[in-house]
Design an enzyme around this catalytic site. Structure first.
Site, short mmCIF file in Angstrom:
data_model
loop_
_atom_site.label_atom_id
_atom_site.label_comp_id
_atom_site.label_asym_id
_atom_site.label_seq_id
_atom_site.Cartn_x
_atom_site.Cartn_y
_atom_site.Cartn_z
N ASP A 85 0.85 -1.18 0.00
CA ASP A 85 0.00 0.00 0.00
C ASP A 85 0.89 1.23 0.00
O ASP A 85 1.96 1.24 0.64
CB ASP A 85 -0.92 0.02 1.23
CG ASP A 85 -2.04 1.03 1.07
OD1 ASP A 85 -2.92 0.79 0.22
OD2 ASP A 85 -2.04 2.06 1.77
N THR A 86 0.47 2.24 -0.73
CA THR A 86 1.26 3.48 -0.86
C THR A 86 0.41 4.66 -0.43
O THR A 86 -0.76 4.75 -0.79
CB THR A 86 1.74 3.67 -2.31
OG1 THR A 86 2.57 2.57 -2.69
CG2 THR A 86 2.52 4.97 -2.46
#
Length: 205
Positions: A85-86
């Site tokens: 996840d960013t």
């Protein structure tokens, strides 16, 4: 007989697929639900008072754990599961994916002339257990005028990306400096990813 050397990728991101192909890691997709009727397997809601690094780390671990559980429920061949996840952070404000043109424009206006952080957390769940790491990079934007912002936000680029931009696309012309991992800013820090996958038993030359 050679043992299988393959993983599951629990992500819809085409950038993450490209990056895994780049370093020769074989994978199949193992996608989680993100729509009704039962709702998403993992919600990406920021908890009250949650710091950005704690947020991105928690969401990523939940994705990896849920994907590992789904692999068993679907009676799939057991393999290491990779999730990521960013998030983009300006100050302590988390900038997610813009929902519409107005939100995309607002995000680019905030990023204009500023240096922000890109946090990408990765988690690998395997028979050896689970491991995770969060990689942090700095990205500096040049000062943008309204014409530049509007032209970019009228393209398709901003709307599936944290912070409303992708470094690998047309927004590269706005970026004056980066410090950290280019692949991490894209959504999958390859050095750290390869380290975790080796620990899970994947052979990477």
């Amino acid at each position: 007989m050679l043992r299988e050397n393959k993983i599951y990728l629990a992500s819809k991101s085409p950038r993450r697929r490209e990056l895994l192909h780049q370093v020769g890691i074989e994978f199949d997709l193992l996608l989680l639900r993100d729509a009704p009727p039962r709702g998403p397997d993992v919600t990406e809601i920021v908890l009250p008072g949650e710091a950005p690094e704690a947020y991105v780390s928690r969401v990523t671990k939940e994705k990896a754990d849920k994907a590992w559980e789904a692999m068993h429920l679907r009676k799939m061949l057991a393999r290491p599961v990779l999730a990521a996840d960013t998030t983009v952070v300006l100050g302590q404000k988390i900038l997610g994916k813009p929902a519409d043109l107005e939100e995309a424009v607002h995000m680019l206006e905030m990023l204009s002339g500023q240096t922000h952080l890109v946090l990408t957390s990765i988690a690998v769940h395997s028979a050896q257990g689970s491991a995770a790491v969060t990689q942090c990079s700095e990205v500096s934007f040049a000062k943008l005028d309204q014409q530049q912002i509007m032209a970019y936000c009228r393209s398709n680029e901003p709307y599936d990306k944290a912070g409303g931009y992708g470094i690998q696309g047309a927004a590269a012309r706005f970026i004056s400096h980066i410090k950290g991992s280019y692949s991490g800013i894209m959504g999958l820090p390859l050095f750290e990813t390869c380290q975790l996958l080796r620990q899970a038993g994947i052979i990477i030359p």
